[in-house]
Design an enzyme around this catalytic site. Sequence first.
Site, PDB file in Angstrom:
ATOM      1  N   ARG A   1       0.798  -1.218   0.000  1.00  0.00           N
ATOM      2  CA  ARG A   1       0.000   0.000   0.000  1.00  0.00           C
ATOM      3  C   ARG A   1       0.839   1.280   0.000  1.00  0.00           C
ATOM      4  O   ARG A   1       0.637   2.176  -0.829  1.00  0.00           O
ATOM      5  CB  ARG A   1      -0.913   0.035   1.251  1.00  0.00           C
ATOM      6  CG  ARG A   1      -2.136  -0.808   1.155  1.00  0.00           C
ATOM      7  CD  ARG A   1      -2.492  -1.369   2.534  1.00  0.00           C
ATOM      8  NE  ARG A   1      -1.562  -2.450   2.806  1.00  0.00           N
ATOM      9  CZ  ARG A   1      -1.815  -3.711   2.502  1.00  0.00           C
ATOM     10  NH1 ARG A   1      -2.975  -4.046   2.033  1.00  0.00           N
ATOM     11  NH2 ARG A   1      -0.909  -4.659   2.704  1.00  0.00           N
ATOM     12  N   THR A   2       1.780   1.365   0.937  1.00  0.00           N
ATOM     13  CA  THR A   2       2.509   2.630   1.103  1.00  0.00           C
ATOM     14  C   THR A   2       3.378   2.924  -0.115  1.00  0.00           C
ATOM     15  O   THR A   2       3.367   4.039  -0.646  1.00  0.00           O
ATOM     16  CB  THR A   2       3.356   2.577   2.393  1.00  0.00           C
ATOM     17  OG1 THR A   2       2.539   2.064   3.457  1.00  0.00           O
ATOM     18  CG2 THR A   2       3.877   3.939   2.765  1.00  0.00           C
TER      19      THR A   2
ATOM     20  N   LYS B   1      26.042  -4.991  -0.474  1.00  0.00           N
ATOM     21  CA  LYS B   1      27.510  -5.159  -0.482  1.00  0.00           C
ATOM     22  C   LYS B   1      28.128  -4.538   0.762  1.00  0.00           C
ATOM     23  O   LYS B   1      29.333  -4.356   0.841  1.00  0.00           O
ATOM     24  CB  LYS B   1      28.102  -4.483  -1.719  1.00  0.00           C
ATOM     25  CG  LYS B   1      27.624  -5.051  -3.035  1.00  0.00           C
ATOM     26  CD  LYS B   1      28.252  -4.247  -4.175  1.00  0.00           C
ATOM     27  CE  LYS B   1      27.551  -4.517  -5.481  1.00  0.00           C
ATOM     28  NZ  LYS B   1      27.844  -3.471  -6.478  1.00  0.00           N
TER      29      LYS B   1
ATOM     30  N   HIS C   1       4.430   6.023  11.654  1.00  0.00           N
ATOM     31  CA  HIS C   1       3.990   5.829  10.260  1.00  0.00           C
ATOM     32  C   HIS C   1       3.009   6.987  10.008  1.00  0.00           C
ATOM     33  O   HIS C   1       1.796   6.804   9.972  1.00  0.00           O
ATOM     34  CB  HIS C   1       3.312   4.458  10.134  1.00  0.00           C
ATOM     35  CG  HIS C   1       3.079   3.998   8.727  1.00  0.00           C
ATOM     36  ND1 HIS C   1       3.235   4.810   7.629  1.00  0.00           N
ATOM     37  CD2 HIS C   1       2.692   2.791   8.245  1.00  0.00           C
ATOM     38  CE1 HIS C   1       2.956   4.111   6.532  1.00  0.00           C
ATOM     39  NE2 HIS C   1       2.631   2.888   6.876  1.00  0.00           N
TER      40      HIS C   1
ATOM     41  N   ARG D   1      11.202   3.920   4.087  1.00  0.00           N
ATOM     42  CA  ARG D   1      10.716   2.961   5.097  1.00  0.00           C
ATOM     43  C   ARG D   1      11.915   2.162   5.564  1.00  0.00           C
ATOM     44  O   ARG D   1      12.720   1.702   4.742  1.00  0.00           O
ATOM     45  CB  ARG D   1       9.665   2.016   4.502  1.00  0.00           C
ATOM     46  CG  ARG D   1       9.326   0.860   5.459  1.00  0.00           C
ATOM     47  CD  ARG D   1       8.157   0.043   5.018  1.00  0.00           C
ATOM     48  NE  ARG D   1       6.916   0.771   5.225  1.00  0.00           N
ATOM     49  CZ  ARG D   1       5.701   0.210   5.108  1.00  0.00           C
ATOM     50  NH1 ARG D   1       5.592  -1.076   4.794  1.00  0.00           N
ATOM     51  NH2 ARG D   1       4.617   0.920   5.312  1.00  0.00           N
TER      52      ARG D   1
HETATM   53  N1   CP Z   1      -0.431  -0.076   5.971  1.00  0.00           N
HETATM   54  C1   CP Z   1       0.770  -0.278   5.416  1.00  0.00           C
HETATM   55  O1   CP Z   1       1.767   0.348   5.752  1.00  0.00           O
HETATM   56  O2   CP Z   1       0.765  -1.266   4.457  1.00  0.00           O
HETATM   57  P1   CP Z   1       2.038  -1.711   3.616  1.00  0.00           P
HETATM   58  O3   CP Z   1       2.987  -2.395   4.552  1.00  0.00           O
HETATM   59  O4   CP Z   1       1.492  -2.663   2.560  1.00  0.00           O
HETATM   60  O5   CP Z   1       2.656  -0.505   3.004  1.00  0.00           O
END
Ligand code: CP
Length: 317
Positions: A58-59, A86, A136, A108
């Site tokens: 999603r993100t 590496k 998040h 992320r």
């Molecule tokens: N909700 C969320 O962060 O989903 P993903 O891990 O698929 O990005």
Amino acid sequence: MSFTDRHLLGIEHLSPAAITEILDLAESYVTLNRGTAKHADALAGLTQVNMFFENSTRTQASFEIAGKRLGADVMNMSMQASSIKKGETLIDTAMTLNAMHPDLLVVRHPHSGAVDLLAQKVNCAVLNAGDGRHEHPTQALLDALTIRRAKGRLHRLSVAICGDIAHSRVARSNILLLNRMESRIRLIGPPTLVPGHFAELGAEIYDDMREGLEGADVVMMLRLQKERMDGGFIPSEREYFHRYGLDPEKLALAKPDAIVMHPGPMNRGVEIDGVLADDINRSVIQEQVEMGVAVRMAAMDLLARNMRAARSPEVMA
Ligand code: CP
């Protein structure tokens, strides 16, 4: 402008006015995204790099779509195929990309604080797409937009967040945001997954699902974050579903118009009944995904405005 920050690293740094500004702009992008021509030019000429050191559906997809719809040149770094493999460090990788003059870096990372550290080293705007158990922020903002559209407000709501709170950056960002917007937060789960110190964030804690759900306006379910667990936190998934899984019987304790949310990915039959997750009369899970694109468009649009304002001749003089 209320949101004048250089980066979007967490909800912790946002005022209620800044949150409202991001959500209001996101509303306009919901309209754009529902139209046939989905393009705007807020990020035209800018370069957006997405660096995901952890899996995402999603993100990552929504940040990519958001950037492309706003006219940015978007590059998705394949971290599996990068020189990190590496032995190159996160900071050296970031400095290497920084030398290519990106404008927006979406990151992320599995370690809490890694995105903040990276933001101190680069010249561009950094957006936290989830760091360890820490934050998040765009998830909490898209959840807030979904709630505001369903309930008409973000204040004086009773929001139950259920499941694995201990390992969840989604829970932490949502608690911070909902608290700031003056809603009441209840955290529900076994003591192993809902540590008492979460009360310090201004939440009530329940280990009985039936008590915690009583009269809730919003029921937010979270999956067991097994990738961040280093021991046995529940006796079995079967027993967990029996005690803490959301099914129609437990949902009946919440308000009759309570909405059901889940940030995804879902584990059907573990934290949520599959039929309930798909019930369009109660579940807003697909709407959360839709709001994700709009919120990320709004966040990057505002960061780009802040960046341009900081580079303008008046500021430099
Ligand atoms: N909700 C969320 O962060 O989903 P993903 O891990 O698929 O990005």
